[in-house]
Motif scaffolding. Sequence first.
Motif, short mmCIF file in Angstrom:
data_model
loop_
_atom_site.label_atom_id
_atom_site.label_comp_id
_atom_site.label_asym_id
_atom_site.label_seq_id
_atom_site.Cartn_x
_atom_site.Cartn_y
_atom_site.Cartn_z
N UNK A 158 -9.17 -43.02 56.23
CA UNK A 158 -9.80 -43.89 57.00
C UNK A 158 -10.73 -43.45 58.21
N UNK A 159 -10.42 -42.37 58.98
CA UNK A 159 -11.12 -41.77 59.98
C UNK A 159 -11.86 -40.62 59.30
N UNK A 160 -11.50 -40.16 58.28
CA UNK A 160 -12.56 -39.46 57.89
C UNK A 160 -13.77 -40.11 57.18
N UNK A 161 -13.31 -41.08 56.47
CA UNK A 161 -14.48 -41.76 55.86
C UNK A 161 -15.48 -42.46 56.91
N UNK A 162 -14.69 -42.90 58.03
CA UNK A 162 -15.56 -43.61 59.11
C UNK A 162 -16.47 -42.46 59.89
N UNK A 192 -9.66 -53.79 53.02
CA UNK A 192 -10.86 -53.32 53.73
C UNK A 192 -11.51 -51.86 53.13
N UNK A 193 -10.39 -51.20 52.85
CA UNK A 193 -10.77 -49.64 52.44
C UNK A 193 -11.46 -49.66 51.32
N UNK A 194 -10.98 -50.72 50.18
CA UNK A 194 -11.63 -50.85 48.82
C UNK A 194 -13.07 -51.13 49.06
N UNK A 211 -19.87 -47.28 50.57
CA UNK A 211 -20.09 -45.97 50.59
C UNK A 211 -20.64 -45.19 49.43
N UNK A 212 -20.06 -45.67 48.20
CA UNK A 212 -20.50 -45.31 46.69
C UNK A 212 -21.85 -45.88 46.41
N UNK A 213 -22.24 -46.86 47.15
CA UNK A 213 -23.39 -47.38 47.06
C UNK A 213 -24.61 -46.90 48.25
N UNK A 214 -23.91 -45.94 48.87
CA UNK A 214 -24.53 -45.23 49.78
C UNK A 214 -25.18 -46.23 51.14
#
Length: 153
Positions: free
Chosen positions: A76-80, A29-31, A37-40
């Motif tokens: 994950x917390x930071x990305x979320x 799921x992270x990948x 996210x890379x695709x904004x």
Amino acid sequence: MTEYKFICLNHRFWVDEHPQEAFGSVQQMTKMAEHLLQKNQPSQAIPILGTAFETAEIIFDKRLESPQLTTSLTSLAIMLAHAYAATNQIEIAHSLLHRLNKKLNCAIDCALGYATKVAFFEHCSRAIVEAKNDIMLATATPTVESSHYSQIH
């Protein structure tokens, strides 16, 4: 019992019974979320990140922590939180980071006497605090259009 937003009760029980398989799902799921996210596309990444975060959190709460799990939970917390901030859900971002930081501080208290564990949890806690500060700074600083920059000759 922690209230979960992204996973159902059946998923929670499955994670409890199959933590290693669940962690493999977290990595997948992270990948997927990183790709979004890379695709904004933070709105599309939020449900995936949320599910991955909550799954990792359940494993962590069972005291099955490992450096890899704790690192994954922190990232994950930071990305979320950043995805929430990108969609103007700042309070949710802050709440999420605060929740994990409290959890890490409890882990620090439980790991007293194990210097390596304490240092690692403190490192993750500092990363959470830095992410919160980054989000606060980004939301407090208005964006400046390039035409408004002064030119120095």
